[in-house]
Design a protein around this motif. Structure first.
Motif, PDB file in Angstrom:
ATOM      1  N   HIS A   1       0.924  -1.265  -0.204  1.00  0.00           N
ATOM      2  CA  HIS A   1       0.062  -0.140  -0.229  1.00  0.00           C
ATOM      3  C   HIS A   1       0.885   1.206  -0.095  1.00  0.00           C
ATOM      4  O   HIS A   1       0.668   2.550  -0.766  1.00  0.00           O
ATOM      5  CB  HIS A   1      -1.496  -0.109   0.997  1.00  0.00           C
ATOM      6  CG  HIS A   1      -1.523   1.241   1.485  1.00  0.00           C
ATOM      7  ND1 HIS A   1      -1.318   2.351   2.447  1.00  0.00           N
ATOM      8  CD2 HIS A   1      -2.972   2.094   0.879  1.00  0.00           C
ATOM      9  CE1 HIS A   1      -1.522   3.223   2.022  1.00  0.00           C
ATOM     10  NE2 HIS A   1      -2.926   2.998   0.905  1.00  0.00           N
TER      11      HIS A   1
ATOM     12  N   GLN B   1     -14.939   0.631  -0.746  1.00  0.00           N
ATOM     13  CA  GLN B   1     -13.891   0.234  -0.474  1.00  0.00           C
ATOM     14  C   GLN B   1     -13.250   0.029  -1.940  1.00  0.00           C
ATOM     15  O   GLN B   1     -11.989  -0.042  -2.822  1.00  0.00           O
ATOM     16  CB  GLN B   1     -13.337   0.271   0.445  1.00  0.00           C
ATOM     17  CG  GLN B   1     -13.174   0.880   1.783  1.00  0.00           C
ATOM     18  CD  GLN B   1     -12.649   0.081   2.503  1.00  0.00           C
ATOM     19  OE1 GLN B   1     -13.595  -0.625   3.769  1.00  0.00           O
ATOM     20  NE2 GLN B   1     -11.367   0.092   3.357  1.00  0.00           N
TER      21      GLN B   1
ATOM     22  N   HIS C   1      -9.729   9.710  -0.787  1.00  0.00           N
ATOM     23  CA  HIS C   1      -9.494   8.424  -0.341  1.00  0.00           C
ATOM     24  C   HIS C   1      -9.011   8.062   1.143  1.00  0.00           C
ATOM     25  O   HIS C   1      -9.149   8.612   1.795  1.00  0.00           O
ATOM     26  CB  HIS C   1      -8.754   7.463  -1.382  1.00  0.00           C
ATOM     27  CG  HIS C   1      -7.704   6.170  -0.568  1.00  0.00           C
ATOM     28  ND1 HIS C   1      -8.528   4.886  -0.198  1.00  0.00           N
ATOM     29  CD2 HIS C   1      -6.797   6.346  -0.014  1.00  0.00           C
ATOM     30  CE1 HIS C   1      -7.616   3.971   0.943  1.00  0.00           C
ATOM     31  NE2 HIS C   1      -6.838   4.830   0.574  1.00  0.00           N
TER      32      HIS C   1
END
Ligand code: HEM
Length: 341
Positions: free
Chosen positions: A132, A230, A284
């Protein structure tokens, strides 16, 4: 010393005259455009070249396109493609920031309604967090250096001057070219690790019907590891990231694009997809940090508060606890959780 006859002198004068006539067009051109003269503008040079003509150099690499040094048509292309790409990116950044400010003013920070518990639950492992952050940090660098290409001349240049803008753009171009590989690696990692949790199912329909509980305090539609919102982010990043990667590689290695028209098409798609994904990612980042209490922990330590998890991912919590209870032979009262430090 012999003296020239009248006839010799006449022949010499005629020869000089002839030479002057033959050389005349070059002399006149040189007078019209002197590329080294200070007063010659780029526009005048372009006009002198005219149409599709270009100043061609010699190259030893396979990329034929790279041999075109100056091509008047390209400045026209820059103006044409710059318009839509600039507009889309402006709307993406300014529009999304405006929406988020409005959302914050109306809804405020989304709190843990039942308050923080004294227990934590593991949400993401080290590999997931590494993938990530590799993707996130590289994307942010790519977005900022890309935006500098689109708006730097209008925003950074007048604010910080030529020297700063020049240095920033030169380093920015290098960063943009090389960070793209880190982004692609992060994209492949997160896709491989998370795709299994991101196929749509009927839980998502219910989540969407309730607006994900985003707009009303105390509303918490059930969700698995990732909720419908998501999943939307995941597929936007996957599809948008793949499109950016493909078109970006074409821009980096123009000979792969095949023709100049294909290359230009890649440039437009790259700029437009970047705008859409930038807008999605701004939203986000907001919801994963200041917008929602307890969310950031998931990507920082990998552990989240149990009450946060129950409110936002209730089915996932039951799943994790059920599995751990089974592995503990069904005796553990609160499997999958640890007391907070
Ligand atoms: C400072 C920047 C960022 C922060 C604070 C942040 C925060 C987070 C957090 C907290 C989660 C986990 C949410 C959960 O536990 O349910 C997450 C997930 C995720 N992040 Fe980020 N992120 C950032 C940047 C990015 C960027 C730039 C990308 C992609 C280019 C990205 C893509 C994802 C994806 C695909 C997920 C999984 C789906 C989701 O939870 O939405 N993140 N992020």
């Amino acid at each position: 010393m012999t003296r020239l006859s009248k006839l010799d002198r006449l022949i010499a004068v005629l020869a000089l005259g002839l030479m002057a006539i033959v050389a005349w067009p070059d002399i006149s051109q040189a007078q019209q455009i002197n590329p080294t003269a200070e007063s010659v503008t780029e526009d005048a040079l372009m006009e002198a070249l005219g149409g599709d003509a270009q100043v061609q150099g010699r190259i030893s690499i396979p990329d034929e396109l790279a041999s075109g040094l100056i091509k008047p048509g390209n400045s026209g292309w820059a103006d044409t493609h710059g318009g839509p790409v600039r507009t889309a990116n402006f709307i993406a950044v300014v529009g999304m920031l405006a929406v988020l400010v409005l959302f914050y003013l109306i809804r405020g920070r989304i709190r843990i309604d039942s308050g923080p518990s004294n227990q934590r639950i593991q949400r993401f492992g080290a590999l997931e967090r590494f993938g990530h952050w590799l993707m996130a940090v590289s994307f942010i660098v790519l977005a900022l250096t890309g935006l500098n290409l689109v708006f730097g001349r209008a925003v950074i240049l007048p604010l910080f001057g030529e020297a700063a803008f020049g240095t920033l753009s030169a380093w920015g171009k290098l960063a943009h070219n090389y960070m793209s590989f880190a982004f692609m690696l992060g994209l492949v990692m997160t896709f491989s690790l998370w795709v299994v949790h991101n196929f749509p199912d009927k839980v998502d329909a219910n989540w969407l019907r309730h607006g994900g509980g985003l707009f009303k305090k105390g509303v918490h539609p059930p969700a698995k590891k990732f909720n419908a919102g998501q999943k939307g982010i995941f597929w936007s990043v996957t599809i948008g990231g793949a499109a950016l990667s493909f078109t970006g590689v074409m821009l980096l290695f123009p000979e792969l694009a095949g023709s100049e028209a294909n290359w230009q098409l890649n440039q437009i798609i790259h700029g437009l997809v970047a705008a859409v994904l930038t807008a999605v990612i701004i939203a986000h980042i907001y919801i994963g940090s200041v917008g929602m209490e307890g969310a950031f922990d998931a990507m920082a330590s990998g552990e989240v508060d149990l009450n946060w998890a129950k409110e936002h991912h209730s089915i996932w919590v039951e799943d994790v606890q059920g599995k751990q209870a089974q592995s503990d032979d069904g005796t553990a009262p609160r499997p999958g959780t640890q007391p907070a430090e």
